[in-house]
Write a protein that holds these residues in place. Structure first.
Motif, PDB file in Angstrom:
ATOM      1  N   GLU A  66       8.597  14.154 -27.927  1.00 55.95           N
ATOM      2  CA  GLU A  66       9.360  14.777 -26.845  1.00 55.95           C
ATOM      3  C   GLU A  66       8.427  15.349 -25.794  1.00 55.95           C
ATOM      4  O   GLU A  66       8.689  15.242 -24.585  1.00 55.95           O
ATOM      5  CB  GLU A  66      10.270  15.875 -27.404  1.00 55.95           C
ATOM      6  CG  GLU A  66      11.214  16.449 -26.360  1.00 55.95           C
ATOM      7  CD  GLU A  66      12.216  17.416 -26.963  1.00 55.95           C
ATOM      8  OE1 GLU A  66      12.979  18.018 -26.192  1.00 55.95           O
ATOM      9  OE2 GLU A  66      12.240  17.547 -28.199  1.00 55.95           O
ATOM     10  N   ALA A  67       7.337  15.910 -26.248  1.00 59.91           N
ATOM     11  CA  ALA A  67       6.377  16.481 -25.310  1.00 59.91           C
ATOM     12  C   ALA A  67       5.758  15.390 -24.438  1.00 59.91           C
ATOM     13  O   ALA A  67       5.536  15.598 -23.242  1.00 59.91           O
ATOM     14  CB  ALA A  67       5.284  17.236 -26.070  1.00 59.91           C
ATOM     15  N   GLN A  68       5.469  14.258 -25.030  1.00 63.17           N
ATOM     16  CA  GLN A  68       4.919  13.146 -24.246  1.00 63.17           C
ATOM     17  C   GLN A  68       5.930  12.625 -23.230  1.00 63.17           C
ATOM     18  O   GLN A  68       5.579  12.307 -22.100  1.00 63.17           O
ATOM     19  CB  GLN A  68       4.484  12.017 -25.185  1.00 63.17           C
ATOM     20  CG  GLN A  68       3.259  12.343 -26.020  1.00 63.17           C
ATOM     21  CD  GLN A  68       3.006  11.308 -27.093  1.00 63.17           C
ATOM     22  OE1 GLN A  68       3.947  10.654 -27.560  1.00 63.17           O
ATOM     23  NE2 GLN A  68       1.747  11.186 -27.514  1.00 63.17           N
ATOM     24  N   ARG A  69       7.210  12.549 -23.642  1.00 62.10           N
ATOM     25  CA  ARG A  69       8.226  12.039 -22.714  1.00 62.10           C
ATOM     26  C   ARG A  69       8.408  12.982 -21.533  1.00 62.10           C
ATOM     27  O   ARG A  69       8.679  12.554 -20.420  1.00 62.10           O
ATOM     28  CB  ARG A  69       9.563  11.841 -23.433  1.00 62.10           C
ATOM     29  CG  ARG A  69       9.586  10.640 -24.360  1.00 62.10           C
ATOM     30  CD  ARG A  69      11.009  10.283 -24.741  1.00 62.10           C
ATOM     31  NE  ARG A  69      11.626  11.292 -25.579  1.00 62.10           N
ATOM     32  CZ  ARG A  69      11.553  11.343 -26.915  1.00 62.10           C
ATOM     33  NH1 ARG A  69      10.855  10.402 -27.553  1.00 62.10           N
ATOM     34  NH2 ARG A  69      12.164  12.289 -27.588  1.00 62.10           N
ATOM     35  N   HIS A  70       8.233  14.292 -21.789  1.00 64.47           N
ATOM     36  CA  HIS A  70       8.430  15.269 -20.725  1.00 64.47           C
ATOM     37  C   HIS A  70       7.150  15.531 -19.951  1.00 64.47           C
ATOM     38  O   HIS A  70       7.131  16.411 -19.081  1.00 64.47           O
ATOM     39  CB  HIS A  70       8.960  16.582 -21.310  1.00 64.47           C
ATOM     40  CG  HIS A  70      10.354  16.433 -21.850  1.00 64.47           C
ATOM     41  ND1 HIS A  70      10.890  17.324 -22.771  1.00 64.47           N
ATOM     42  CD2 HIS A  70      11.327  15.516 -21.600  1.00 64.47           C
ATOM     43  CE1 HIS A  70      12.123  16.941 -23.063  1.00 64.47           C
ATOM     44  NE2 HIS A  70      12.398  15.841 -22.361  1.00 64.47           N
TER      45      HIS A  70
END
Length: 919
Positions: A229-233
């Motif tokens: 999720e952190a990578q997507r954001h």
């Protein structure tokens, strides 16, 4: 149908489906992995259902490539409800190929024709949409049938839409099919696809994914799912990029790694067992056999992971994408793969071919028991007509062999099967791997050198040492080995046509079988040795049965072709040997084109030769290609198609000249002589004919002497070379050509009549006409009628002449479709008084047919002497006719004849002689 960025592709696919209303169509989607081919196929399937088409799915499976006709089974099995509507022969062929029942090995043409017939029958009831995914992984036998079908869909309400990887065509030949490239998505469409599937991505993440995906739809859809999720954001950096193929497999690898060992093993079994209906039962049984714990929930986990689809009703599990299947296999350690194959082998005890292959894949060391099972599987595949798959099985069996002698034998069998299956490069590789070990290996190597490379000298270098030193024990162990080698050697000597080749052939000839020696006598030097061969052929043919070696059958076909009786035996031999086995012989089409030409079935000659050339091109049989081009050249020469003849002769010369294949090179002057005779250019015909055979001589070891025999004699007589013509006839009489075959009897009788003194010719023409079945040989028979009619017309026996000339014209025009020969016959009929009453000009002046013809020839530039030779009249008579013609046309010189004739025709309203003068 709606897919992002694929409007043009979808429009093309919609058009293919629309064509099924009246016609069939085929289209191949080609693109890189993950580019969206499978999605397009799904869209086609949905649209086909909406249109009310019957949908058939075929999926090429990498692990089933060794199984002959496995993909064909997917295609045809759902249609087997219609098999009773086929002929007994075609239904039997399909039942044998799909292992419903046992029988003689069907030929590839018979299989393909039967499969096409079943599709046509089904399509008449309801239009079909056939969707074929991963066509590059289809087994070779199925691919060849699919190639055959997709080129013959005219009038068949079936749409074939196939998909395959770019640069990985596999065994399927897309030549001549419409290919629709499926490329990466344009930048705007790639962004749309990414945003629609993964909204809310950080801008930096979106840009990076777009750069990494390079427009590949699967990467755009799948790669973001692996990000945190952190990578997507955009709160964490993205993983280091990998090349596209590795990157896509790594997507599936992460999902596979997250599964339990039992689930991964179940997926491995699925990948290795194939994705057939009912495969779930086999996977469960194999998993239990391997001692793995089975949990129904683990498959649902695989479904949720997006790796597979599960159809409980059909008891079938399939991968969502081929890359997922590949990734499962590649990620599995060797020990696990071998365990899976062993378990599947136990499950497939009732399917010996599948079992043998699973055992072979499970073996990690030589194992003679497995080699024996795989050898039997190879023999079964070969008996069914799956030569390519048989070659692969023999090759793997050789690798597993513990006995060196058995290993060598199996490699030889692999080379032999590869050659039969058209895999000449594989045959060459296998044969040369241990070329000093056996006749079989040497023969396979020589076979490749001859048929692919046309290297006659290499054939002799490879084979003669073996044949000279063959031990009695080896010959006893494999009595056909010497014959097989001799077949290639004799063929090389015949087509090479060089004197220095024959001593080696004579050196080993007497060690061969009666069938081989008989063929030698018919083919090598037939003017001197073919007498009595027909009786010997009859005796050998009586021994044929379904177990007769196919190479031995080749001896008989070769023999029958050169004594002009192949058509008499063709159907008999096909029935005795078995249609499927007999039709697999590649020399059969060569013999059929030869005999069809000699019998005047020239349309049939072109049809057979064209099909054979397509097959030869596909399998790199360069020699067969050129021999069949020779057949096309013969038809072109007989019909006077100069442009086609030039093209075919150029093809023959370009290939045969650097290889010093003299018999093929002789085809050029032979066909040019025939064309020149047809257009009445007798000097040219004579020069071309004597380039093939000198007058008064039947050259040693030249089996095509008879093809220009009549041309040489007629052109010699027409050009005032009476002595040469009669010397050639005398040579044929000394050689007793009339005792070799009925066809040669007609040829010799016709030539004898042509060269005879005028007061003897009539009886000789009658004798030629009275020969049994003289009219079987349409071309020679039509010439006989024409020349006899011409002789009668010159003697003013017009009533009798018209009978023969009318028959000749009908044969040339209707049967042979030879316009120049037809015109020759028509001109003679006019001279004999048929249609001779030419209209008066406006001044009431009329010409006789003979005057008109002489005027046309003079207008074309011929001298009185040349006109006399062509019309068999004296130069003085030709001049007398012209003397009468000049005042009728109002001219005083030859130079004015052309315009005067045109004006005469215009005033009469009839275009008499236009074609003659235009030549």
């Amino acid at each position: 149908m709606s897919l992002v960025g694929r409007a043009s592709e979808l429009s093309a696919l919609e058009a293919v489906l629309a064509d099924t209303e009246n016609e069939g169509a085929a289209l191949l989607l080609q693109g890189d992995p993950g580019v969206g081919k499978s999605a397009l196929l799904e869209a086609v399937a949905d649209r086909a259902k909406e249109r009310g088409l019957r949908l058939l799915h075929v999926v090429g499976v990498e692990s089933e490539q060794e199984l002959a006709f496995s993909s064909l089974h997917q295609l045809l099995h759902p249609l087997f409800e219609h098999v009773t509507e086929l002929s007994d022969f075609q239904s039997g062929v399909l039942e044998q190929v799909l292992s419903v029942r046992e029988g003689a090995a069907p030929g590839r043409f018979a299989i393909s024709a039967a499969a096409l017939a079943l599709i046509q029958v089904a399509a008449r009831r309801r239009p079909l949409s056939v969707v074929v995914d991963d066509v590059h992984w289809i087994d070779r036998s199925s691919a060849e049938v699919l190639t055959f079908i997709t080129r013959r869909l005219t009038g068949c309400r079936a749409a074939f839409v196939m998909a395959g990887r770019s640069g990985s065509g596999g065994a399927f030949d897309a030549t001549g099919l419409r290919v629709l490239p499926v490329g990466p998505l344009p930048a705007a469409d790639a962004l749309t696809l990414l945003d629609s599937n993964h909204p809310g991505l950080a801008e930096s993440t979106r840009r990076r994914l777009l750069d990494e995906a390079e427009g590949n739809p699967l990467a755009l859809v799948e790669l973001p799912t692996q990000l945190t999720e952190a990578q997507r954001h955009g709160e964490e950096s993205l993983p280091v990029t990998l090349p596209l193929s590795s990157r896509l497999e790594s997507v599936f690898a992460d999902r596979i790694s997250a599964l339990t060992p039992q689930a991964r093993f179940a997926l491995l079994l699925t990948a290795l067992a194939g994705e057939r209906r009912g495969n779930l039962r086999d996977i469960f049984a194999a998993s239990t056999q391997a001692g793995e714990k089975w949990d129904d929930d683990m498959l649902e986990t695989c479904v949720r992971a997006g790796l597979v689809r599960l159809d409980h009703l059909a008891e079938q599990i399939t991968f969502r994408h081929p890359l997922a299947r590949s990734c499962v296999v590649h990620m599995s350690p060797g020990g696990r793969r071998r365990a899976a194959h062993r378990a599947l082998a136990e499950v497939h005890k009732t399917d010996p071919e599948r079992r043998a292959w699973h055992l072979a894949h499970a073996a990690d060391a030589p194992d003679e028991a497995v080699a024996v099972e795989l050898t039997r599987a190879a023999q079964r595949a070969l008996a069914r007509g799956g030569a390519a798959e048989a070659a692969a099985a023999f090759r793997r069996a050789a690798e597993l062999s513990q006995d060196p002698a058995e290993r060598s034998r199996r490699v030889d069998e692999a080379a032999f099967a590869a050659g039969i299956g058209g895999l000449l490069e594989t045959a060459h590789e296998l044969a040369t791997a241990h070329s000093t070990e056996s006749f079989r290996a040497a023969t396979a190597a020589a076979y490749v050198q001859f048929h692919r490379e046309g290297d006659v000298d290499a054939v002799f270098r490879i084979l003669l040492p073996f044949m000279r030193t063959a031990s009695t024990s080896e010959s006893a162990e494999d009595p056909e080995a010497s014959d097989d080698a001799f077949y290639v050697l004799l063929n090389a000597a015949v087509w090479g046509g060089r004197a220095e080749l024959w001593p080696g052939v004579y050196e080993v000839r007497d060690r061969m079988s009666e069938a081989a020696r008989m063929c030698f006598d018919a083919v090598a030097d037939p003017a001197r040795t073919a007498h009595g061969v027909r009786e010997r052929l009859e005796r050998v043919a009586d021994t044929l049965s379904p177990t007769t070696s196919l190479w031995r059958v080749n001896w008989l076909i070769y023999t029958a072709m050169y004594i002009d009786c192949f058509t008499f035996y063709d159907a008999q031999w096909r029935e005795r040997i078995g249609p499927a086995r007999y039709d697999s012989l590649r020399f059969g089409p060569v013999a059929r084109t030869h005999e069809a030409f000699m019998r005047g079935e020239w349309d049939k000659t072109e049809a057979i030769a064209s099909r054979g050339i397509a097959d030869a091109t596909e399998h790199d049989y360069q020699l067969i290609h050129v021999i069949l081009t020779y057949a096309l050249a013969m038809v072109a020469s007989g019909r006077g198609d100069e442009e086609a003849l030039r093209k075919h002769c150029d093809t023959i010369t370009a290939w045969a000249q650097p290889r010093r294949m003299q018999l093929l090179l002789a085809a050029v002057p032979e066909t040019r002589a025939r064309a020149a005779i047809g257009r009445g250019d007798f000097e040219e015909a004579y020069q071309q004919a004597i380039a093939v055979t000198p007058p008064g001589e039947l050259p040693s070891h030249f089996p095509h002497y008879q093809r220009v025999f009549v041309d040489l004699v007629e052109s010699a007589m027409r050009t005032g070379r009476t002595a040469e013509a009669r010397a050639h006839v005398a040579a044929g009489q000394r050689a007793r050509l009339d005792t070799v075959s009925p066809h040669l009897a007609v040829i010799l009788a016709l030539a004898t009549a042509i060269a005879a003194p005028d007061d003897e010719a009539g009886a000789l023409y009658e004798a030629a006409l009275s020969l049994p079945d003289a009219d079987l040989w349409t071309y020679d028979y039509a010439r006989l009628r024409l020349l006899y009619g011409e002789w009668l017309r010159r003697r003013r026996e017009y009533t009798a002449a018209r009978v023969h000339l009318s028959t000749a014209m009908e044969l040339f025009e209707q049967r042979l479709k030879a316009p120049l020969w037809t015109q020759r016959a028509r001109n003679e009929l006019r001279a004999a008084g048929v249609g001779v009453g030419m209209p008066n000009s406006g001044n009431g002046v009329a010409m006789s047919a003979q005057e008109r013809r002489i005027a046309e020839l003079a207008a074309s530039g011929l001298s009185n002497k040349e006109i006399g030779r062509q019309l068999n009249i004296s130069p003085r008579t030709a001049g007398a006719h012209l003397y009468r013609v000049f005042p009728k046309l109002g001219v005083t010189s030859r130079a004015a004849l052309r315009d005067a004739l045109d004006a005469y025709d215009e005033s009469c309203g009839t275009p008499w002689g236009t074609s003659q003068r235009s030549r």
